[in-house]
Write a protein that holds these residues in place. Structure first.
Motif, PDB file in Angstrom:
ATOM      1  N   ASN A   1     -32.184 -70.184 -34.965  1.00 31.00           N
ATOM      2  CA  ASN A   1     -32.126 -71.499 -35.231  1.00 31.00           C
ATOM      3  C   ASN A   1     -30.951 -72.213 -34.482  1.00 31.00           C
ATOM      4  N   LEU A   2     -31.141 -73.510 -34.454  1.00 28.43           N
ATOM      5  CA  LEU A   2     -30.141 -74.483 -33.918  1.00 28.43           C
ATOM      6  C   LEU A   2     -29.038 -74.733 -34.690  1.00 28.43           C
ATOM      7  N   ASP A   3     -28.771 -74.285 -35.945  1.00 29.71           N
ATOM      8  CA  ASP A   3     -27.632 -74.462 -36.542  1.00 29.71           C
ATOM      9  C   ASP A   3     -26.416 -73.641 -36.143  1.00 29.71           C
ATOM     10  N   ASN A   4     -26.916 -72.277 -35.842  1.00 32.25           N
ATOM     11  CA  ASN A   4     -25.996 -70.998 -35.326  1.00 32.25           C
ATOM     12  C   ASN A   4     -26.439 -70.516 -34.201  1.00 32.25           C
ATOM     13  N   LYS A   5     -26.526 -71.194 -32.977  1.00 29.82           N
ATOM     14  CA  LYS A   5     -27.175 -70.521 -31.954  1.00 29.82           C
ATOM     15  C   LYS A   5     -26.590 -69.338 -31.479  1.00 29.82           C
ATOM     16  N   GLN A   6     -27.451 -68.339 -31.616  1.00 29.98           N
ATOM     17  CA  GLN A   6     -27.144 -67.106 -31.110  1.00 29.98           C
ATOM     18  C   GLN A   6     -28.298 -66.289 -30.070  1.00 29.98           C
ATOM     19  N   PRO A   7     -28.054 -65.527 -29.239  1.00 35.06           N
ATOM     20  CA  PRO A   7     -28.978 -64.901 -28.287  1.00 35.06           C
ATOM     21  C   PRO A   7     -29.723 -63.913 -29.373  1.00 35.06           C
ATOM     22  N   PHE A   8     -30.996 -63.845 -28.911  1.00 38.28           N
ATOM     23  CA  PHE A   8     -31.883 -62.704 -29.466  1.00 38.28           C
ATOM     24  C   PHE A   8     -32.695 -62.226 -28.462  1.00 38.28           C
ATOM     25  N   VAL A   9     -33.343 -61.141 -28.856  1.00 39.77           N
ATOM     26  CA  VAL A   9     -34.263 -60.567 -27.951  1.00 39.77           C
ATOM     27  C   VAL A   9     -35.706 -60.954 -28.263  1.00 39.77           C
ATOM     28  N   TYR A  10     -36.486 -61.425 -27.374  1.00 41.22           N
ATOM     29  CA  TYR A  10     -37.767 -62.137 -27.313  1.00 41.22           C
ATOM     30  C   TYR A  10     -38.844 -61.356 -26.300  1.00 41.22           C
ATOM     31  N   VAL A  11     -40.022 -61.147 -26.799  1.00 40.44           N
ATOM     32  CA  VAL A  11     -41.086 -60.756 -25.841  1.00 40.44           C
ATOM     33  C   VAL A  11     -42.213 -61.696 -25.900  1.00 40.44           C
ATOM     34  N   SER A  12     -42.625 -62.191 -24.718  1.00 36.61           N
ATOM     35  CA  SER A  12     -43.467 -63.161 -24.595  1.00 36.61           C
ATOM     36  C   SER A  12     -44.521 -62.868 -23.399  1.00 36.61           C
ATOM     37  N   GLY A  13     -45.793 -63.068 -23.433  1.00 43.14           N
ATOM     38  CA  GLY A  13     -46.778 -63.074 -22.383  1.00 43.14           C
ATOM     39  C   GLY A  13     -46.203 -63.781 -20.972  1.00 43.14           C
ATOM     40  N   GLN A  14     -45.353 -64.859 -21.271  1.00 38.05           N
ATOM     41  CA  GLN A  14     -44.693 -65.680 -20.229  1.00 38.05           C
ATOM     42  C   GLN A  14     -43.508 -65.073 -19.325  1.00 38.05           C
ATOM     43  N   TYR A  15     -43.195 -64.085 -20.133  1.00 35.03           N
ATOM     44  CA  TYR A  15     -42.117 -63.266 -19.039  1.00 35.03           C
ATOM     45  C   TYR A  15     -42.458 -62.436 -18.205  1.00 35.03           C
ATOM     46  N   ASP A  16     -41.624 -61.754 -17.355  1.00 35.15           N
ATOM     47  CA  ASP A  16     -42.307 -60.962 -16.118  1.00 35.15           C
ATOM     48  C   ASP A  16     -42.546 -59.494 -16.851  1.00 35.15           C
ATOM     49  N   ALA A  17     -43.296 -59.148 -16.197  1.00 36.91           N
ATOM     50  CA  ALA A  17     -43.890 -57.692 -16.496  1.00 36.91           C
ATOM     51  C   ALA A  17     -42.940 -56.626 -15.822  1.00 36.91           C
ATOM     52  N   GLU A  18     -42.398 -56.947 -14.772  1.00 38.76           N
ATOM     53  CA  GLU A  18     -41.026 -56.037 -14.349  1.00 38.76           C
ATOM     54  C   GLU A  18     -40.340 -55.730 -15.455  1.00 38.76           C
ATOM     55  N   TYR A  19     -39.887 -56.470 -16.392  1.00 39.54           N
ATOM     56  CA  TYR A  19     -38.938 -56.184 -17.613  1.00 39.54           C
ATOM     57  C   TYR A  19     -39.701 -56.108 -18.964  1.00 39.54           C
ATOM     58  N   GLN A  20     -41.112 -55.546 -18.855  1.00 40.79           N
ATOM     59  CA  GLN A  20     -41.812 -55.330 -20.081  1.00 40.79           C
ATOM     60  C   GLN A  20     -41.703 -56.442 -20.956  1.00 40.79           C
ATOM     61  N   LYS A  21     -42.121 -57.775 -20.300  1.00 41.12           N
ATOM     62  CA  LYS A  21     -42.423 -59.005 -20.865  1.00 41.12           C
ATOM     63  C   LYS A  21     -41.117 -58.978 -21.863  1.00 41.12           C
ATOM     64  N   ALA A  22     -39.935 -58.840 -21.802  1.00 41.31           N
ATOM     65  CA  ALA A  22     -39.089 -58.905 -22.765  1.00 41.31           C
ATOM     66  C   ALA A  22     -37.805 -59.351 -21.980  1.00 41.31           C
ATOM     67  N   THR A  23     -36.912 -60.195 -22.622  1.00 40.92           N
ATOM     68  CA  THR A  23     -35.702 -60.867 -22.368  1.00 40.92           C
ATOM     69  C   THR A  23     -34.700 -61.253 -23.352  1.00 40.92           C
ATOM     70  N   VAL A  24     -33.538 -61.558 -23.250  1.00 36.73           N
ATOM     71  CA  VAL A  24     -32.832 -62.132 -24.100  1.00 36.73           C
ATOM     72  C   VAL A  24     -32.862 -63.811 -24.001  1.00 36.73           C
ATOM     73  N   ALA A  25     -33.092 -64.384 -25.208  1.00 38.89           N
ATOM     74  CA  ALA A  25     -33.269 -65.815 -24.995  1.00 38.89           C
ATOM     75  C   ALA A  25     -32.194 -66.465 -26.027  1.00 38.89           C
TER      76      ALA A  25
END
Length: 518
Positions: free
Chosen positions: A261-285
């Motif tokens: 949410n934009l009221d309390n901006k905190q990093p979170f783990v996110y998996v998406s097909g748009q992210y790199d396969a090298e990192y299992q399609k996962a990142t911290v967003a």
């Protein structure tokens, strides 16, 4: 009071204030009555929920133009035990459609198959509403939210059903197992054999099935794919139950919004097909700014935002909308942002999941770097504003000219919805005399197409002529590319069964191509 929950009452009891005993008796009884009602309703909603796992085989990849040819599905309870008989049906391909030869080569389904044994689209749409997408159903597939669900929406639009309510009204919801598989592989892979192709990770359903000893007799056959998907879901539920339960609950967009949410901006783990396969399609967003239609734009904290902070709105736009050729250049640096849609069951999790099983290392992100990049973004509100403007000014897709492809051109008014219901509930005889005074310009032509495809005897002479003019123009527009691809495949294919499919496609084309009258 209605409570929507995806877990049994025992799981959410802890969320209620445990204070009945410390309150004065009358008020305590009042709260206890509310608690009992909360528990009873939530429990009944939980007990009435079912999964419906489904898959489609289609005439191509574009839901605006291509058609569903095969539908298969299996209903299960929440423990993944089958309920009732499976569905495995064909849908008639109409004489205004030339299927993609490549799609037919994969599925082996020909237009003639659908004509011989298929439902009309109108019959199929009604079956879905009457028997499949019933209250409490969790519609589930593999990449279904991005692909199969879009075909269902387009089907309902063409056939005068609400294209949206089937997946949210009356305690319905939807879930997509592709991102569940991706997050399981990225964060909790133990107990599952993960496939690779040419040394690269692959999450293809048929490969997952094979590597884990799951019967998948015929990939790209809809029913076989559904059976394999249920088995893979059971595997994840059994081997990684905590992650499974977390992602099951987070198909609820309210929970996703609480985390992202934009009221309390905190990093979170996110998996998406748009992210790199090298990192299992996962990142911290990181939730950066608002997107369109109530969505959120997130930033991939793997990347240093500093090079982008001083770019003008125009430069950011050029980078974001760079062509494929430009993106392939070694000097190109991608703008690491994407729009996340809350209602598409995104696979998200709090950062705490990375503290176990070498999570940070598995997805190739450093916690100190994440904190540093987050601090930079928080101190640069102008960048977030520029990104918000970029998405607000995102050019719209080119408007379609055919009514069945105009679903997203606007919502239908309440008055027209009443007329739509009248169309949908009319038989062939009544349709012949039905002439609704639609306000929405799309609907009159859509009605002509609906009648021609499903109830051709309801067409008046002038309507039949108008339909043939449209059908002829449509077929002629796609015929050259169809013929060219058919010839290419025929020249390179040696498999007898595939040669048969190509021959059937040629016969189909010959039977529906309009005859020019000089």
């Amino acid at each position: 009071m209605t409570v929507h929950t995806s877990v049994p009452p025992s799981r959410f009891e802890a969320t209620l204030p445990n204070c009945f005993n410390t309150l004065k008796r009358p008020f305590g009884r009042f709260l206890l009555a509310i608690y009992n009602e909360y528990t009873f309703i939530a429990y009944n909603e939980y007990m009435n929920q079912t999964f419906f796992f489904y898959d489609l085989e289609t005439s191509g990849l574009n839901p605006r133009e291509d058609r569903i040819m095969q539908f298969a599905g299996i209903r299960t309870d929440l423990e993944l035990n089958p309920i009732g008989e499976p569905y495995n049906i064909l849908v008639k391909l109409n004489d205004d459609t030339l299927p993609s030869p490549d799609a037919a080569m994969v599925t082996g389904i020909t237009p003639q198959d659908t004509q011989a044994d298929g439902y009309t689209e109108a019959q199929f749409a009604q079956l879905l509403m009457d028997e499949v997408f019933t209250p409490g159903t969790i519609t589930t597939g593999f990449n279904s939210i991005r692909f199969d669900d879009e075909f269902i929406r387009a089907l309902f639009w063409r056939n005068f059903h609400d294209p949206y309510s089937w997946f949210w009204r009356d305690a319905r919801s939807r879930w997509d197992l592709l991102d569940v598989v991706r997050m399981t592989r990225a964060l909790r892979p133990d107990g599952i054999v993960w496939p690779f192709v040419d040394g690269k990770a692959s999450n293809r359903l048929e490969l997952l099935s094979k590597e884990n000893g799951i019967d998948h007799l015929k990939a790209h056959d809809a029913l076989s794919d559904v059976e394999a998907l249920i088995a893979v879901t059971k595997l994840i539920k059994t081997k990684q139950p905590k992650l499974y339960e977390h992602l099951f609950n987070y198909k609820d967009k309210k929970l996703v919004k609480n985390l992202v949410n934009l009221d309390n901006k905190q990093p979170f783990v996110y998996v998406s097909g748009q992210y790199d396969a090298e990192y299992q399609k996962a990142t911290v967003a990181f939730p950066l700014t608002s997107g369109r239609n109530g969505n959120v734009v997130v930033y991939d904290l793997r990347h240093d935002p500093t090079p982008f902070l001083e770019l003008s709105s125009g430069d950011l736009q050029k980078k974001f909308y760079a062509s494929w050729e430009e993106r392939k250049k070694d000097s190109f640096v991608r703008l690491p942002i994407k729009e996340m849609q809350y209602n598409r069951a995104p696979a998200v999790a709090p950062l705490g999941v990375l503290e176990q099983q070498n999570g940070w290392e598995r997805i190739g992100v450093d916690e100190a770097i994440v904190k540093k990049h987050r601090a930079i973004l928080l101190s640069s509100p102008a960048f977030a504003e520029n990104i918000r403007t970029l998405f607000e000014n995102k050019p719209e897709y080119k408007k379609a000219t055919d009514p069945e492809a105009q679903l997203y051109d606007g919502f239908v008014s309440d008055a027209d919805n009443m007329r739509i219901e009248k169309v949908r509930t009319s038989n062939e005889q009544k349709l012949a005399d039905l002439h609704p005074d639609f306000v929405d310009e799309r609907l009159s032509e859509l009605l002509l197409h609906y009648k021609a495809r499903n109830y051709p005897k309801s067409l008046a002479e002038d309507e039949a002529m108008a339909w043939e003019v449209w059908r002829s123009a449509h077929i002629k527009a796609v015929l050259p590319s169809f013929v060219a691809r058919l010839s290419q495949l025929a020249a390179t294919t040696t498999d007898d069964s595939k040669q048969f499919v190509l021959q059937e496609l040629q016969l189909w084309a010959e039977s529906i191509v309009p005859i020019d009258e000089d």
